[in-house]
Design an enzyme around this catalytic site. Structure first.
Site, PDB file in Angstrom:
ATOM      1  N   GLU A  76     -10.312  55.021  13.758  1.00 13.00           N
ATOM      2  CA  GLU A  76     -10.228  53.863  12.597  1.00 13.00           C
ATOM      3  C   GLU A  76      -9.220  52.732  12.748  1.00 13.00           C
ATOM      4  OE1 GLU A  76      -9.370  53.226   8.156  1.00 13.00           O
ATOM      5  OE2 GLU A  76      -9.965  55.327   8.593  1.00 13.00           O
ATOM      6  N   ASP A  77      -7.992  53.212  13.297  1.00 15.59           N
ATOM      7  CA  ASP A  77      -6.911  52.150  13.460  1.00 15.59           C
ATOM      8  C   ASP A  77      -6.314  52.007  14.856  1.00 15.59           C
ATOM      9  OD1 ASP A  77      -6.965  52.201  10.585  1.00 15.59           O
ATOM     10  OD2 ASP A  77      -5.729  53.912  10.473  1.00 15.59           O
ATOM     11  N   ASP A 139      -4.914  64.322   3.962  1.00 17.20           N
ATOM     12  CA  ASP A 139      -4.768  62.891   4.335  1.00 17.20           C
ATOM     13  C   ASP A 139      -4.623  62.323   2.911  1.00 17.20           C
ATOM     14  OD1 ASP A 139      -4.862  60.301   5.532  1.00 17.20           O
ATOM     15  OD2 ASP A 139      -7.134  60.322   4.799  1.00 17.20           O
TER      16      ASP A 139
END
Length: 696
Positions: A76-77, A139
């Protein structure tokens, strides 16, 4: 933050066969990929996945889950891809990482749609492998622990609300109460800061003033049980601040009126000892009726097992006591993670059941708001127990009805429900169920979900299934209307339309099949001219624009119906634009539109009533008038002339009565609206040839 060797040592401590090299490679991979990225706290970004991995080691999860936790944000990042993860760490890890990865990079989607799509993907991945949920909860828990570093109050509130609505209840549903309580507390602090400060402040005052009262009560309980020959561990604590807040809100009381803020936990050796301890406590102190719950004989769907009771201690103090074995305690705190059920392939039926329900909700939800609403309902916390006549147990939210129960048993049973017996008595379907009710569902083969049920069902599964069924029914009605309109369109073409022409038209209009074509026509999504041109290219050249426009403008639209839903104008009252109207909907029939003063409405008690209004451009309908003429030469011609002068085309004329010197005719004529019809009737009444004129 855990160092690399510390993380590996933690895993090796409970799993000596873990691949140390693979764990080291995953640690280095996440550090390299996240590079110089920073969190809102100013810490290196890779500290977050490392801490999540540490949380997973607390649960003693397998190395694939630990590696997934380390890598869960890389796709994602960072520039890493799922293919990169698969090449380096294998197919299983790649699948887990993909399941946890959010879709927040789809910036074009509105916020609620992004949240819904993230949740949809997450739920589907979770149903395939529950470890996706365990990593996601870790998370979210770590993100909540560092939420205060985010500067934007709006963003903090949004994340806290999502946590309270989705992730804390999910943690409860898999029995991870430690995670649930901490997430609720951290979210509560953001969502209700004044309430949080007030309650935590009062609890601090109680701790400072109680003079060791909690320890003293715990000792009294332990001594009472020891006197009966039971060796137990007893611990005490104040109740969770958010739990106190909820109790204050539900009971509409202030803090001082909440009497049972102390809770004690008794850890016994065996199940028999649990029940013996319960008997000793009830014999020693008065228990509060209605506050005893046996979750050992009837566990919660998440596997939670314990005895709960509330006692009146000295000075009328109320205390809550939970009694369980050590094994139950481990399961109750860490739930499904403590069972390793995903690895052993023996997930409890309750877990499989609610996961299956969530997937049905994902499939049935039509839009993001529906998905979020249904999912919140599906993971609702406060629950009751109800039974089938054969003794099968189902857990439902408080306030659930017989319809909710039917859908919980099976979606098909819910769809065919026509009635219910509760504890042997016929009861309305909207009756809320109570703990221990025995519910027998009465079904009919031709029955189908009713739109009115949405007014009282409370479970996400029921709401999603009902909405889906209603949408499918409405689509079928629109498609049926479309087929009628298609026949009219085809009749205006120069060639006979067969299956081949329809297939080619579907391709030209870029539709999936003939059914979608009929739906598009019925829903007025495709103009007649486009349909004609798709069926027979070049055929619309012979039509003048004015002719086509006149044909299109004759359509009647009605507000209050789902766009495109089929309807017919009732023959009994022949409503025209301008009349006040109401719709009657019966199973397997189109909506029938009546005038509000129609006598036939008295027979509509078995139908759903729909409040309707004419669309702004509606004009053109059939008006029926009864005209009594004087029976002499020329009066019939004069009546016809009045209709002609009023621009009302006479469609039919029938003599209904002859009673000299009068003769009565029933006339059907095309009129534009109520005002047009009224003018015609007024003109008839003004004529010397007409004895009487009335609208039928």
């Amino acid at each position: 933050m855990l160092r690399q060797y510390e993380l590996v040592e933690r895993v090796k401590a409970y799993d000596p066969d873990a691949d140390e090299a693979l764990l080291n490679r995953a640690y280095v991979y996440t550090v390299q990929k996240h590079g110089t990225q920073k969190r809102a706290s100013g810490d290196p970004y890779f500290s977050h996945p490392v801490e999540v991995a540490g949380l997973m080691t607390d649960l003693k999860l397998d190395q694939e889950t630990i590696i997934t936790a380390l890598l869960h944000d890389t796709v994602e990042d960072t520039l890493a891809t799922i293919d990169d993860v698969e090449a380096n760490f294998g197919t299983d890890v790649a699948r887990l990482v993909d399941g946890v990865t959010k879709l927040s990079k789809i910036e074009a989607m509105p916020e609620n749609e992004r949240a819904a799509e993230n949740l949809r993907k997450f739920l589907l991945a979770m149903s395939e492998d529950i470890r996706v949920l365990l990593v996601k909860l870790g998370d979210r828990l770590h993100n909540m622990r560092t939420l205060h570093f985010i500067r934007s109050p709006e963003k903090r509130q949004r994340i806290a609300r999502e946590t309270m609505d989705i992730y804390a209840p999910l943690a409860e549903r898999v029995g991870m109460y430690e995670y649930m309580r901490e997430m609720q507390l951290l979210a509560f602090e953001q969502l209700e800061p004044e309430g949080y400060q007030t309650i935590t402040g009062r609890l601090e005052q109680i701790r400072a003033q109680d003079g060791g009262q909690v320890d003293a009560i715990a000792l009294d309980i332990k001594q009472a049980l020891a006197g009966a020959g039971l060796a137990v561990e007893v611990s005490g604590r104040e109740k969770h601040p958010y739990s106190i807040w909820r109790k204050m809100a539900e009971r509409h009381v202030n803090f001082e009126q909440v009497t049972d803020i102390m809770a004690f936990r008794v850890i016994a050796e065996t199940v028999d000892d649990c029940y013996r301890a319960l008997g000793v406590l009830h014999h020693t102190w008065q228990f509060i009726p209605g506050r005893f719950k046996d979750y050992i004989s009837t566990p919660k769907t998440n596997g939670y097992r314990s005895l709960h009771t509330s006692l009146i201690y000295e000075n009328s103090m109320r205390v809550e006591v939970q009694i369980r074995t050590r094994e139950m305690h481990r399961t109750n705190e860490f739930g499904l993670a403590a069972h390793w059920a995903y690895k052993q392939g023996d997930r409890p039926d309750g877990q499989v059941g609610w996961l299956r329900d969530l997937i049905e909700i994902v499939d049935a939800s039509n839009d993001p708001e529906e998905l979020l609403e249904h999912t919140r309902l599906a993971i609702y916390q406060d629950r009751i127990f109800a039974f089938t006549p054969k003794g099968a147990l189902f857990q439902l939210p408080k306030g659930a009805t017989a319809v909710d129960f039917a859908f919980a048993v099976h979606t098909d049973l819910g769809a065919q429900t026509v009635g219910a017996k509760i504890n042997g008595r016929h009861m309305p379907l909207r009756t809320p169920l109570n703990n221990g009710d025995v519910v027998e569902i009465i079904k009919g083969k031709s029955a189908e979900p009713q739109l009115s049920w949405l007014g009282f069902v409370v479970t996400g599964k029921a709401r999603a299934a009902i909405r889906r069924a209603v949408r499918l029914k409405e689509r079928a009605e629109v498609a049926a209307l479309g087929r009628q309109l298609f026949d009219e369109i085809a009749a205006r073409l120069p060639a006979r339309i067969g299956k081949k022409a329809i297939r080619e038209a579907v391709e030209r209009l870029d539709l999936e099949d003939a059914d979608e074509l009929m739906y598009a026509i019925g829903a007025a999504k495709i103009p007649d001219r486009d349909v004609m041109e798709a069926l027979v290219p070049g055929s619309t050249a012979e039509f003048e624009d004015g002719d086509e426009q006149q044909h299109q403008e004759r359509a009647i639209s009605i507000r209050g119906l789902t766009p495109g839903v089929g309807f017919t104008l009732a023959n009994c009252c022949n409503p025209v634009p301008g009349d006040r109207i109401v719709g009657l909907r019966r199973p397997n029939e189109t909506v029938v539109v009546h005038r509000i003063d129609c006598f036939e409405l008295a027979n509509g008690v078995d139908a759903d009533w729909i409040d309707l209004r004419w669309g702004k451009r509606s004009h053109g309908a059939l008006g029926r008038v009864s005209v009594t003429l004087y029976d002499r030469p020329g009066t019939l011609a004069e009546m016809a002339g009045i209709f002609a002068q009023g621009h009302a085309n006479v469609v039919s004329l029938a003599q209904t009565q002859s009673d000299r010197p009068f003769v009565t005719y029933e006339v059907e004529a095309d009129v534009t609206d109520l005002a047009h019809l009224t003018r015609i009737v007024s003109a008839l009444r003004a004529s010397d040839a007409v004895a009487e004129a009335e609208r039928l």
